[in-house]
Motif scaffolding. Structure first.
Motif, PDB file in Angstrom:
ATOM      1  N   THR A  77       5.284 -85.239  25.470  1.00 60.73           N
ATOM      2  CA  THR A  77       6.360 -85.275  26.456  1.00 60.73           C
ATOM      3  C   THR A  77       7.163 -83.978  26.409  1.00 60.73           C
TER       4      THR A  77
ATOM      5  N   ASP B 261       7.570 -82.049  22.869  1.00 63.67           N
ATOM      6  CA  ASP B 261       7.244 -82.812  21.669  1.00 63.67           C
ATOM      7  C   ASP B 261       5.727 -82.752  21.508  1.00 63.67           C
TER       8      ASP B 261
ATOM      9  N   ARG C  43       7.341 -79.922  14.895  1.00 65.80           N
ATOM     10  CA  ARG C  43       7.038 -80.947  15.906  1.00 65.80           C
ATOM     11  C   ARG C  43       7.440 -80.510  17.303  1.00 65.80           C
TER      12      ARG C  43
ATOM     13  N   GLU D  95       3.739 -83.959  19.388  1.00 64.76           N
ATOM     14  CA  GLU D  95       3.062 -85.185  18.960  1.00 64.76           C
ATOM     15  C   GLU D  95       2.850 -86.139  20.123  1.00 64.76           C
ATOM     16  N   THR D  96       3.884 -86.335  20.938  1.00 68.82           N
ATOM     17  CA  THR D  96       3.782 -87.282  22.053  1.00 68.82           C
ATOM     18  C   THR D  96       3.307 -86.615  23.338  1.00 68.82           C
TER      19      THR D  96
END
Length: 398
Positions: A342, A337, A317, A339-340
């Motif tokens: 950020t 990150d 991740r 997934e996000t």
């Protein structure tokens, strides 16, 4: 010139005659004659008192022969006894000097809520390795080589140990401070490491050879790179992604099959996902592509640099990439990150970084030479590890 006289003394006891030769020095001849006479008297059971000095009276008139022999034996034993040496836990080579591990008790956890099984192995002091329990702080220390050593790869390998190279040999130091040789690297250097193999470039950098891990044996698979061309290589399973002059190629060394992956420079691999940097119109950005499916995602706000290696967290991740710092003359580190989307940029340059297995901490070598950890959840902030070590040259989380 010193002149000595040899005096031959025959001692008679129950076991039979014994002949001894005693050298007499001119300045101490009188005293030594008394000692010789005392030795003769000890055998025949006659006590002597007096001499050149009072301290030469080795026994009283009532001391028995057996008591004098016992006293003499104990004195000799006390002056010649040596402590027993521990047996070595390593294999010695002519070019490597290894000392026995030194055990030290810790004063508590190095990181809050640390995994009880996690170990931190650090190469420092130009050849010293320290292995510490992150949970208790207990540690052992050993000198790997008096000729110095360095860490050839900043990644965790299936050998479950810290890799350190001395001269032409790569060694593994495990969780218990035991060292063993992995393989010889004469006229070669590492360019990529996968879960179960390492790729070594020949002295000229053109020929790439594969070695199995953890044995280090050559597998027979190899291929050639373009000559005099800067390349970046990352392992993807049993294949390699090679970046050369801004283009990426997937290479199968068994069949020599080659497939273009488009423009970019490879950074790191997790499973079939490849992290890369692409710079269309000189605007560089991070991208992650799944080599198997072709799925692609771009992170335009992250501009990876090339001053250190990038790597994924264990679950894939998080991605650590080197970036430019807030100071234009100082590089820094970002954790993305995936997934996000950020990212977090740290205020200090961190080299040779690694995620803890749970992904909570990013451990790295600070610019000061100390080993530090940043809490990615934000609760504990920045923690300095093993503060007595200020010259970290490489480390591994085991």
């Amino acid at each position: 010139m010193t002149v000595t006289d040899d005096v031959e003394v025959v001692l008679l006891d129950d076991a039979g005659p014994t002949t001894r030769t005693v050298q007499l020095r001119p300045r101490r001849r009188g005293r030594e004659l008394v000692l010789v006479a005392a030795a003769i008297a000890a055998v025949v059971g006659v006590g002597l008192v007096g001499g050149d000095d009072d301290e030469d009276a080795g026994a009283s008139p009532t001391t028995t022969t057996s008591e004098r022999r016992s006293t003499t034996t104990r004195a000799r034993t006390a002056t010649t006894r040596r402590p027993a040496l521990a047996q070595p836990t390593t294999t010695r080579r002519p070019t490597t000097t290894t000392t026995w591990p030194q055990l030290e008790a810790g004063s508590g956890p190095l990181l809050p809520d640390a995994d009880a099984d996690l170990r931190l192995a650090v190469l420092h002091g130009n050849g010293v390795v320290t292995v510490a329990s992150v949970h208790t702080g207990d540690r052992c220390r050993m000198l790997l080589s008096t000729n110095g050593a360095y860490v050839p790869w900043e990644v965790t390998l299936p050998v479950d140990g810290l890799l350190a190279q001395t001269d032409t040999t790569i060694h593994v130091v495990d969780r218990a401070c035991a060292m063993r040789e992995l393989f010889d690297v004469r006229d070669s250097y590492p360019v990529a490491v996968g879960p179960d193999r390492a790729w070594m470039a020949s002295g000229s950098g053109q020929r790439i050879l594969e070695r199995a891990l953890p044995s280090g044996d050559l597998t027979g698979r190899s291929f050639d790179l373009p000559r005099y061309t800067f390349t970046t290589v990352v392992a993807l399973g049993d294949a390699l992604v090679v970046g050369a002059s801004g283009e990426m190629t997937l290479v199968d060394p068994t069949t020599d099959e080659r497939r273009s992956l488009g423009p970019g420079t490879p950074l790191a691999v997790h499973g079939t996902r490849l992290a890369l940097v692409e710079c269309p119109e000189l605007r560089c950005r991070l991208a992650v592509v799944d080599v198997a499916s072709g799925e692609r995602r771009t992170y335009a706000d992250v501009e990876p640099g090339a001053w250190d290696r990038s790597h994924f967290s264990a679950d894939g991740r998080l991605l650590r990439v080197p970036v430019a710092g807030r100071d234009e003359y100082q590089p820094s580190t970002a954790v993305v990150d995936l997934e996000t989307g950020t990212s977090r940029v740290f205020d200090e340059p961190l080299m040779r970084t690694a995620f803890t297995p749970d992904g909570r901490w990013l451990v790295g070598q600070a610019g000061s030479g100390a080993l530090v950890a940043h809490d990615l959840l934000g609760g504990a902030g920045r923690v300095e590890l093993l503060p007595e070590i200020r010259d970290v040259q490489g480390f591994a989380l085991l």
